[in-house]
Design a protein around this motif. Structure first.
Motif, PDB file in Angstrom:
ATOM      1  N   VAL A 122      -6.090  -5.440   9.841  1.00 21.08           N
ATOM      2  CA  VAL A 122      -4.760  -5.970   9.568  1.00 21.08           C
ATOM      3  C   VAL A 122      -4.053  -6.157  10.902  1.00 21.08           C
ATOM      4  O   VAL A 122      -3.772  -5.182  11.587  1.00 21.08           O
ATOM      5  N   PRO A 123      -3.782  -7.393  11.268  1.00 16.80           N
ATOM      6  CA  PRO A 123      -3.039  -7.589  12.516  1.00 16.80           C
ATOM      7  C   PRO A 123      -1.578  -7.213  12.321  1.00 16.80           C
ATOM      8  O   PRO A 123      -1.124  -7.085  11.181  1.00 16.80           O
ATOM      9  N   GLN A 124      -0.887  -7.030  13.414  1.00 16.48           N
ATOM     10  CA  GLN A 124       0.513  -6.622  13.323  1.00 16.48           C
ATOM     11  C   GLN A 124       1.348  -7.790  12.817  1.00 16.48           C
ATOM     12  O   GLN A 124       1.677  -8.705  13.548  1.00 16.48           O
ATOM     13  N   LEU A 125       1.691  -7.760  11.538  1.00 15.67           N
ATOM     14  CA  LEU A 125       2.383  -8.894  10.932  1.00 15.67           C
ATOM     15  C   LEU A 125       3.848  -8.612  10.659  1.00 15.67           C
ATOM     16  O   LEU A 125       4.683  -9.482  10.706  1.00 15.67           O
ATOM     17  N   LYS A 155       3.206  -0.450  13.106  1.00 13.91           N
ATOM     18  CA  LYS A 155       3.453   0.164  14.412  1.00 13.91           C
ATOM     19  C   LYS A 155       2.402  -0.235  15.438  1.00 13.91           C
ATOM     20  O   LYS A 155       2.672  -0.342  16.614  1.00 13.91           O
ATOM     21  N   LYS A 156       1.174  -0.449  14.951  1.00 13.43           N
ATOM     22  CA  LYS A 156       0.112  -0.741  15.922  1.00 13.43           C
ATOM     23  C   LYS A 156      -0.171  -2.229  15.982  1.00 13.43           C
ATOM     24  O   LYS A 156       0.150  -2.984  15.072  1.00 13.43           O
ATOM     25  N   LYS A 157      -0.813  -2.630  17.065  1.00  9.40           N
ATOM     26  CA  LYS A 157      -1.100  -4.058  17.252  1.00  9.40           C
ATOM     27  C   LYS A 157      -2.101  -4.538  16.209  1.00  9.40           C
ATOM     28  O   LYS A 157      -2.064  -5.663  15.740  1.00  9.40           O
ATOM     29  N   GLU A 158      -3.019  -3.668  15.885  1.00  8.25           N
ATOM     30  CA  GLU A 158      -4.021  -4.051  14.894  1.00  8.25           C
ATOM     31  C   GLU A 158      -4.615  -2.769  14.332  1.00  8.25           C
ATOM     32  O   GLU A 158      -4.738  -1.785  15.036  1.00  8.25           O
ATOM     33  N   PHE A 203       0.784  -1.227   0.000  1.00  6.99           N
ATOM     34  CA  PHE A 203       0.000   0.000   0.000  1.00  6.99           C
ATOM     35  C   PHE A 203       0.819   1.281   0.000  1.00  6.99           C
ATOM     36  O   PHE A 203       0.265   2.351  -0.086  1.00  6.99           O
ATOM     37  N   GLY A 204       2.114   1.162   0.132  1.00  8.64           N
ATOM     38  CA  GLY A 204       2.908   2.386   0.066  1.00  8.64           C
ATOM     39  C   GLY A 204       3.097   3.053   1.407  1.00  8.64           C
ATOM     40  O   GLY A 204       3.368   4.236   1.481  1.00  8.64           O
ATOM     41  N   THR A 205       2.981   2.263   2.493  1.00  7.41           N
ATOM     42  CA  THR A 205       3.238   2.864   3.808  1.00  7.41           C
ATOM     43  C   THR A 205       4.739   2.905   4.053  1.00  7.41           C
ATOM     44  O   THR A 205       5.261   3.844   4.612  1.00  7.41           O
ATOM     45  N   ARG A 206       5.421   1.824   3.554  1.00  9.53           N
ATOM     46  CA  ARG A 206       6.871   1.816   3.762  1.00  9.53           C
ATOM     47  C   ARG A 206       7.575   2.537   2.647  1.00  9.53           C
ATOM     48  O   ARG A 206       8.450   3.350   2.840  1.00  9.53           O
TER      49      ARG A 206
END
Lengths: 124, 213
Positions: free
Chosen positions: B173-176, B181-184, B115-118
């Motif tokens: 989206v769980p923290q994979l 940064k977030k748990k979910e 998605f382009g977050t990184r």
């Protein structure tokens, strides 16, 4: 990797202008039967680069394909040809070996049927 | 058409990657009910990960599916998944931005791009390549928050003749990954269908970075 995929892939190295078709080095070929679909074969036939396909099938050990692409009308009537076309296109798998850039000779290894086309830093 | 589901339906069941099984289900509904882009066609799954979308396409009657991903571990799992489902899928390990690809044999591209977050704009880079490769249609997922940007980019810069949101999906989206940064997190995602303009030359060598901001 089937020959349909081989008929699509080309060398992606920077500066290579003639990267298709990739050469094939065979270590292991596996045959897996799949159900024949005549309509699909008729649709895909005009898109196939026949020379690349027929040469590749010979390297994979299958010599039944004609050198020259037959007339499209053959697809309507010649079931024997359709069977051979189907077999070479979809039932022969390169499991182990390599694909070779036709211009540079660089080898892309194929393991468990998966070609690795990742480039080194100087090839990008 | 807008589909919103409650979060109880959204939990991904097993599998890996971040595409819940019902996303593939929605894909299948969209593809089969409205458009003839999957059955008897050659379908490529870009950034296939563990192969969920490609498998969905194969189950829907795609004649041949080719899954492409950069990561060998994901491809190993995808290969196993395909075998377990008795599906014929070819996999290629490759960086999408360096794809050496001939002509327009592939009818449809399906993808759940990063998605382009990184890496900002990663999903647009994927779309750039997909619209060059597909001869009929591209099905792709992009964050709802980027809807206008995606539409503009597709129509103005990426040679799409049409760009349509088929449905809006929400999933957790769980923290994979380490960079999560977030748990979910609960995000809204659009399922798009793009149609490429008829084209062009024989060989597509996508070694150039997509020229968008």
């Amino acid at each position: 990797m089937r020959l349909l995929t081989h008929n699509i892939l080309s060398s992606n190295i920077k500066g290579v202008t003639n990267g298709f078709p990739l050469g094939i080095e065979v270590e292991k070929v596996v045959e897996k039967q799949v159900e024949i679909n005549h309509d699909f074969l008729r649709n895909i036939f005009p898109k196939i680069d026949w020379k690349a396909f027929s040469d590749a099938s010979k390297i994979m050990g299958y010599v039944e394909l004609p050198e020259e692409a037959p007339e499209p009308s053959v697809l309507d009537s010649d079931l024997d040809f359709l069977r051979k076309f189907h077999h070479a296109l979809l039932e022969l798998h390169l499991e182990e070996g390599a694909l070779v850039c036709p211009q540079t000779g660089r080898k892309f290894p194929v393991n468990k049927g998966i070609p690795n086309m990742l480039l080194h830093e100087d090839e990008v | 058409m807008s589909v919103r589901s409650s979060s109880t339906i959204l939990k991904p069941k097993g599998g890996a990657g971040t595409v819940p099984n019902w996303t593939s289900y929605c894909f299948s509904l969209a593809a089969e009910n409205s458009f003839d882009d999957i059955s008897n066609k050659v379908v490529a799954d870009f950034g296939c990960g563990c192969g969920t979308l490609g498998a969905a396409a194969a189950l829907l009657g795609a004649e041949q599916v080719i899954g492409i991903d950069i990561d060998s571990q994901s491809l190993g799992i995808a290969s196993m998944n395909a075998e377990n489902l008795e599906l014929d899928i070819d996999f290629v390990q490759c960086d999408i931005s360096n794809l050496g690809w001939r002509g327009q044999i592939v009818d449809t591209v399906v993808m759940n791009p990063p998605f382009g977050t990184r890496k900002k704009g990663a999903d647009i880079d994927f779309l750039f390549v997909a619209l060059k490769v597909a001869s009929e249609a591209v099905y792709s997922l992009h964050k709802t928050s980027t809807r206008d940007h995606v539409k503009r980019a597709a129509l103005r810069d990426l040679n799409a003749s049409s760009a349509e949101v088929l449905c809006e999906l929400r999933f957790d989206v769980p923290q994979l990954y380490k960079f999560h940064k977030k748990k979910e997190v609960d995000i809204a995602v659009d399922l798009w269908r793009f149609v490429p303009k008829r084209s062009r030359g024989e060989n597509i060598n996508v070694g150039v970075r997509c020229p968008l901001d």
